[in-house]
Design a protein around this motif. Structure first.
Motif, PDB file in Angstrom:
ATOM      1  N   LYS A 134       0.817  -1.073  -0.022  1.00 40.97           N
ATOM      2  CA  LYS A 134       0.100  -0.089  -0.166  1.00 40.97           C
ATOM      3  C   LYS A 134       0.812   1.371  -0.165  1.00 40.97           C
ATOM      4  CE  LYS A 134      -4.285  -1.202   2.092  1.00 40.97           C
ATOM      5  NZ  LYS A 134      -5.230  -1.280   3.591  1.00 40.97           N
ATOM      6  N   LEU A 172       2.626   1.802  -3.435  1.00 43.15           N
ATOM      7  CA  LEU A 172       1.674   2.126  -4.358  1.00 43.15           C
ATOM      8  C   LEU A 172       1.075   3.709  -4.296  1.00 43.15           C
ATOM      9  CD1 LEU A 172      -0.557  -1.103  -5.088  1.00 43.15           C
ATOM     10  CD2 LEU A 172       1.340  -0.030  -6.436  1.00 43.15           C
ATOM     11  N   GLU A 173       0.931   4.033  -3.046  1.00 41.17           N
ATOM     12  CA  GLU A 173       0.283   5.357  -2.656  1.00 41.17           C
ATOM     13  C   GLU A 173       1.420   6.403  -3.181  1.00 41.17           C
ATOM     14  OE1 GLU A 173      -2.654   6.806   0.813  1.00 41.17           O
ATOM     15  OE2 GLU A 173      -1.167   5.562   1.222  1.00 41.17           O
ATOM     16  N   ILE A 208      -5.533   4.606  -4.068  1.00 41.41           N
ATOM     17  CA  ILE A 208      -5.944   3.182  -3.429  1.00 41.41           C
ATOM     18  C   ILE A 208      -6.920   3.283  -2.606  1.00 41.41           C
ATOM     19  CG2 ILE A 208      -3.531   2.589  -3.640  1.00 41.41           C
ATOM     20  CD1 ILE A 208      -3.202   2.910  -0.659  1.00 41.41           C
ATOM     21  N   SER A 221      -8.931   1.834   1.425  1.00 37.03           N
ATOM     22  CA  SER A 221      -9.093   0.518   2.237  1.00 37.03           C
ATOM     23  C   SER A 221      -8.502   0.504   3.659  1.00 37.03           C
ATOM     24  CB  SER A 221      -8.035  -0.250   1.343  1.00 37.03           C
ATOM     25  OG  SER A 221      -8.101  -1.625   2.100  1.00 37.03           O
ATOM     26  N   THR A 270      -6.261  -3.996  -1.752  1.00 36.43           N
ATOM     27  CA  THR A 270      -5.657  -2.633  -2.119  1.00 36.43           C
ATOM     28  C   THR A 270      -5.985  -2.408  -3.780  1.00 36.43           C
ATOM     29  OG1 THR A 270      -3.704  -3.151  -0.723  1.00 36.43           O
ATOM     30  CG2 THR A 270      -3.560  -1.556  -2.159  1.00 36.43           C
ATOM     31  N   CYS A 278      -6.299  -0.377  -6.847  1.00 34.61           N
ATOM     32  CA  CYS A 278      -6.036   0.880  -7.749  1.00 34.61           C
ATOM     33  C   CYS A 278      -6.984   1.267  -8.584  1.00 34.61           C
ATOM     34  CB  CYS A 278      -4.583   0.322  -8.445  1.00 34.61           C
ATOM     35  SG  CYS A 278      -3.245   0.566  -7.410  1.00 34.61           S
ATOM     36  N   ARG A 282     -11.331  -0.714 -11.261  1.00 36.86           N
ATOM     37  CA  ARG A 282     -10.225  -0.857 -10.638  1.00 36.86           C
ATOM     38  C   ARG A 282      -9.431  -2.178 -10.731  1.00 36.86           C
ATOM     39  NH1 ARG A 282     -13.190  -0.783  -5.713  1.00 36.86           N
ATOM     40  NH2 ARG A 282     -14.161   1.062  -6.648  1.00 36.86           N
ATOM     41  N   ARG A 334      -7.487  -4.804  -8.612  1.00 32.21           N
ATOM     42  CA  ARG A 334      -7.598  -4.946  -7.117  1.00 32.21           C
ATOM     43  C   ARG A 334      -6.328  -6.076  -6.636  1.00 32.21           C
ATOM     44  NH1 ARG A 334     -12.286  -8.479  -4.154  1.00 32.21           N
ATOM     45  NH2 ARG A 334     -11.360 -10.011  -5.458  1.00 32.21           N
TER      46      ARG A 334
END
Length: 396
Positions: free
Chosen positions: A309, A312-313, A319, A322, A327, A329, A365, A367
Motif C-alpha cells: 500500500k 503504490l500510494e 488506492i 482501504s 488494495t 488501484c 479498478r 484489485r
C-alpha cells in the motif's frame, strides 16, 4: 434444433459487453494458486487470489487432506441429514465455534451457500431486511430468496440506517427485522461500522447478521471482524468462508446453539446438498488450529499489505480508503482499467481488473490482494511494474 432467439440474444449481448470493456476473460492457472502462478506458460506474481495467509499450498494442510482421502475416501457420500455427516465435519464445526467465540457452528459447501441458506431459513415475506448498499451479491441473492422486504441503506451511513430502522419498526408491517452487512467490503477494503450497527440493532431489536468472508483470518488477529470489535456476544449471525484466508473450500455460520439447531433443520443447502469432502473438512480444521495456535501468518499478511500500500500510494495511485490488505488501484474508465491490467500481465504481474457490474460504472479498478506468502522481493518487483505501466499510460 436449438433456439434461434436464444443464440441471437447471447451473441448480441456478449458482443456488447466486449465493446463496452465489460467482458471478463478467464485465465486458467496451470498449477497451484500461490504467490507465483503460471498462465500460458508465463510466470506471474499473483495479486488476485483470496489466499490471504498462503494456506492454499501449506504442507501441513496438504498432509492432513491426503490422510483424510486415504481414510475416508474422496467424498462425503450423502447430504448431512442422512449419513453424510462425518466425524470430520463435527470436529471442524467445534473448532470453528472455538475460533469465533460462539456456542455453535454449522458448516456449508460454500460461503455463497451460507447466505442463501441462513437468511432464507429465518426471514420470510412478513419480515424486512436492512441491507448495506454495497453488500456482496450472495447477501443480495439470499435476501431475495427469503422474499422479505429489502430496505437498502447508504453504505456505512449510520444515520440512514437508524432512520430506516425506525421507519420499519414504526410501520408495524413486519414480524422480524434484520440488519445485514459485510464485515469487510471486498471491492474497497473498508470495514463495517459494527459497534454502531450493533447499537442500532439493540435500540430497535433488530436481528444482526455479519458476512465476514474477507474478515476471517484477517482482522481480530485472525478471528474476524466481530472479534476485532469484541462483539461476539452481540451479533446473532457470524458468517464466514473456508475458501479465502482458510485456503480450502466451504463456509459456515456461527451463533447461539438454538440458531444452529434451526439452520440444521430448515436451511435448504444443508438439507439437500452433499457435504464438503473429507479432505476439505480435515484441511480446514488444520488451518483453524494453526490460527488458534499462532498469529504469525496474520502478522506477515499485514506487514506485506502495508508495504505494498505504501509503495503504490507513494507512486501516486488512488488506492481508495482501504482499511485491510485489499488494495484497489482505482482507474475509473472500464476499458482503461482492462488495458492497465493487461499491461501489468505483460510485465509479469497478475492483478485482475474489476469493472461493472461488480463495481459501479466509472469506478473500475485493479484489485491487489497481497498475502502472507509474498516475499519483499515480489512486492518490490510489483511496485516497479506499477510505476512503469502507470507512467506509460499517464495514470500517475
Amino acid at each position: 434444433m436449438t433456439s434461434k432467439i436464444l443464440h441471437s440474444f447471447l451473441d448480441e449481448n456478449i458482443t456488447e459487453l466486449k465493446d463496452r470493456g465489460l467482458y471478463n476473460e478467464i485465465d486458467p492457472v496451470e498449477g497451484a494458486n500461490g504467490p507465483i502462478i503460471n498462465i500460458d506458460n508465463k510466470k506471474l506474481i499473483n495479486l488476485s487470489s483470496n489466499n490471504y495467509l498462503g494456506l492454499v499450498t501449506d504442507d501441513r494442510l496438504k498432509k492432513v487432506a491426503k490422510e483424510a482421502v486415504d481414510s475416508y475416501g474422496v467424498g462425503a457420500g450423502a447430504v448431512r441429514t442422512i449419513n453424510g455427516t462425518l466425524d470430520l465435519h463435527i470436529e471442524l464445526e467445534e473448532k470453528l465455534a472455538d475460533f469465533k467465540g460462539t456456542e455453535a457452528v454449522i458448516s456449508y459447501q460454500s460461503g455463497f451457500n451460507c447466505n442463501m441458506a441462513a437468511i432464507s431459513a429465518v426471514m420470510d415475506k412478513n419480515d424486512a431486511i436492512l441491507s448495506d448498499a454495497l453488500n456482496h451479491a450472495s447477501i443480495i441473492d439470499g435476501c431475495r430468496l427469503s422474499k422479505a422486504k429489502i430496505i437498502p441503506f447508504e453504505h456505512s451511513d449510520m444515520d440512514d440506517l437508524r432512520q430506516k430502522a425506525k421507519e420499519a419498526v414504526d410501520s408495524g408491517n413486519y414480524n422480524k427485522i434484520m440488519v445485514i452487512t459485510d464485515g469487510v467490503f471486498s471491492m474497497d477494503g473498508d470495514i463495517a461500522k459494527l459497534p454502531e450497527i450493533v447499537e442500532i440493532a439493540e435500540e430497535f431489536d433488530l436481528i444482526s447478521y455479519v458476512d465476514d468472508a474477507h474478515g476471517s483470518g484477517v482482522l481480530g488477529k485472525g478471528a474476524g471482524t466481530v472479534k476485532h470489535f469484541g462483539l461476539q456476544d452481540k451479533v446473532d449471525f457470524q458468517m464466514g468462508t473456508l475458501s479465502k484466508a482458510i485456503g480450502v473450500i466451504g463456509g459456515y455460520v456461527a451463533g447461539k446453539a438454538n440458531l444452529i439447531d434451526w439452520l440444521k433443520v430448515r436451511s435448504r443447502p444443508f438439507l439437500f446438498s452433499t457435504a464438503v469432502s473429507p479432505a476439505d473438512a480435515a484441511a480446514s480444521t488444520k488451518a483453524i488450529e494453526l490460527l488458534l495456535e499462532s498469529t504469525e501468518l496474520n502478522e506477515r499478511l499485514w506487514e506485506n499489505a502495508n508495504y505494498l500500500k505504501s509503495g503504490l500510494e507513494k507512486l501516486g495511485f488512488d488506492i481508495g480508503k482501504s482499511e485491510t490488505p485489499i488494495t484497489p488501484c482505482i482507474i475509473g474508465d472500464e476499458k482503461e482499467t482492462q488495458a492497465f491490467s493487461k499491461r501489468l500481465y505483460e510485465e509479469g504481474v497478475y492483478a485482475k481488473s474489476i469493472v461493472f457490474p461488480t463495481v459501479p460504472k466509472g469506478t473500475g479498478r485493479v484489485r491487489n490482494m497481497p498475502t502472507a506468502a509474498h516475499t519483499k522481493e515480489m512486492l518490490d518487483t510489483t511496485i516497479s511494474v506499477y510505476k512503469k505501466v502507470g507512467k506509460e499510460m499517464g495514470i500517475i
